[in-house]
Design a protein around this motif. Sequence first.
Motif, PDB file in Angstrom:
ATOM      1  N   HIS A  43      12.985   0.083 -11.705  1.00  0.00           N
ATOM      2  CA  HIS A  43      13.512   1.270 -12.384  1.00  0.00           C
ATOM      3  C   HIS A  43      13.358   2.537 -11.551  1.00  0.00           C
ATOM      4  O   HIS A  43      13.705   3.620 -12.000  1.00  0.00           O
ATOM      5  CB  HIS A  43      12.858   1.453 -13.749  1.00  0.00           C
ATOM      6  N   TYR A  44      12.845   2.398 -10.321  1.00  0.00           N
ATOM      7  CA  TYR A  44      12.703   3.550  -9.438  1.00  0.00           C
ATOM      8  C   TYR A  44      13.703   3.550  -8.279  1.00  0.00           C
ATOM      9  O   TYR A  44      14.197   4.605  -7.891  1.00  0.00           O
ATOM     10  CB  TYR A  44      11.297   3.597  -8.839  1.00  0.00           C
ATOM     11  N   SER A  60      18.427  10.655 -11.567  1.00  0.00           N
ATOM     12  CA  SER A  60      19.538  11.601 -11.631  1.00  0.00           C
ATOM     13  C   SER A  60      19.094  12.900 -10.971  1.00  0.00           C
ATOM     14  O   SER A  60      17.887  13.160 -10.826  1.00  0.00           O
ATOM     15  CB  SER A  60      19.930  11.866 -13.083  1.00  0.00           C
ATOM     16  N   ASP A 113      15.935   9.232  -0.586  1.00  0.00           N
ATOM     17  CA  ASP A 113      17.222   8.841  -1.168  1.00  0.00           C
ATOM     18  C   ASP A 113      17.191   7.449  -1.793  1.00  0.00           C
ATOM     19  O   ASP A 113      18.167   7.028  -2.422  1.00  0.00           O
ATOM     20  CB  ASP A 113      18.316   8.881  -0.096  1.00  0.00           C
ATOM     21  N   ASP A 114      16.089   6.729  -1.643  1.00  0.00           N
ATOM     22  CA  ASP A 114      15.970   5.402  -2.244  1.00  0.00           C
ATOM     23  C   ASP A 114      15.815   5.471  -3.764  1.00  0.00           C
ATOM     24  O   ASP A 114      16.100   4.499  -4.466  1.00  0.00           O
ATOM     25  CB  ASP A 114      14.766   4.651  -1.657  1.00  0.00           C
ATOM     26  N   ASP A 162      16.936   1.917  -5.655  1.00  0.00           N
ATOM     27  CA  ASP A 162      18.143   1.147  -5.406  1.00  0.00           C
ATOM     28  C   ASP A 162      17.825   0.195  -4.257  1.00  0.00           C
ATOM     29  O   ASP A 162      17.673   0.632  -3.108  1.00  0.00           O
ATOM     30  CB  ASP A 162      19.299   2.093  -5.039  1.00  0.00           C
ATOM     31  N   THR A 222      16.441   6.252  -7.693  1.00  0.00           N
ATOM     32  CA  THR A 222      17.644   6.215  -8.529  1.00  0.00           C
ATOM     33  C   THR A 222      17.667   7.346  -9.557  1.00  0.00           C
ATOM     34  O   THR A 222      18.510   7.350 -10.452  1.00  0.00           O
ATOM     35  CB  THR A 222      17.739   4.871  -9.277  1.00  0.00           C
ATOM     36  N   TYR A 265      15.328  14.305 -10.816  1.00  0.00           N
ATOM     37  CA  TYR A 265      14.704  14.455  -9.511  1.00  0.00           C
ATOM     38  C   TYR A 265      14.096  15.844  -9.365  1.00  0.00           C
ATOM     39  O   TYR A 265      12.934  15.993  -8.963  1.00  0.00           O
ATOM     40  CB  TYR A 265      15.725  14.205  -8.400  1.00  0.00           C
TER      41      TYR A 265
END
Length: 311
Positions: free
Chosen positions: A255-256, A150, A145-146, A258, A148, A154
């Motif tokens: 960019h990967y 969509s 879940d880390d 959160d 980002t 995914y």
Amino acid sequence: MKQNSHNPADYIVPLSIDGLNGRMMRVPATTDSKREILFVYGHHSSLERWWGLVEVLNRYGSVTMPDLPGFGGMDSFYTIGQKPTIDALADYLAAFIKWRYKRKKVTIAGMSFGFVIVTRMLQRYPELTSKVDLLVSIVGFAKKDDFTFSKPRYWFYRLAAGAVTHKMSSMIFRRMFLNRHVLRLVYARTHNAKKKFEAAETKEDFDKLMDIEIQLWQNNDIRTHMYTSVAFLTFDNTKKRVDLPVWHVSAKNDHYFDNNIVEQHMRRIFTNFHGVETALMTHAPSVIANAEMAEPLIPLELRELLSTPVN
């Protein structure tokens, strides 16, 4: 002060563990520091790719970086009839630490997916936590879940990678898409690679970066690459505690991941969390040719900590 060579090849030696043959980089300390540093690289890697970071870490002690099975040209787990699961990689790393460090303390720094493996190793082998004097995550993560991505992206990555985890499909993929000509034509235009090539200001920079990417794609076992991609898109390391604090280096413009969610998850795992942000424009650069380029990965606060004497 001792002077080490600036040629990474001078420090690379053969490595053989449990029937798997690869390489290991071992760089002796340039000072009187007794700190032993183990650096575990991440996905899509080789020893040479991380030489610049090794040079930075070497200021604070001896540095060792082993290949991981299926990466950097090392034999894959498939060659001995196993799958490259996170658990299998964790077991391999534990065996390496027991062999390499024996009664010594060790500072462990894991890069991205490398830190996933380090975490799982400490969860599976809690007795090894007593050997760790400092634990460092460099843009590491803790749970699927880390990311980002969509939901459509995914599932595209997960299903596409899953389709290439089979022996025949991986052979076809390698021959069709991972030859030098196709990679030069297509790779820089893909969604994730665009970020990497934005840093190329000249054609010479672009060609150098492309040559490194081609080498990485061709040296790493594609079946292992895809199997582990599915693994980190589905895993959860937050289910078991690790009796150690962690120092986590995050990229401001990752960019990967959160970074806030990564922190929440790491706080579930470790006894304490120390976050340090670096101003990287991407998750991690592909080319780290020298120490100057690697400097942002080890922020000042962490450098001061690494400078602390160890027994």
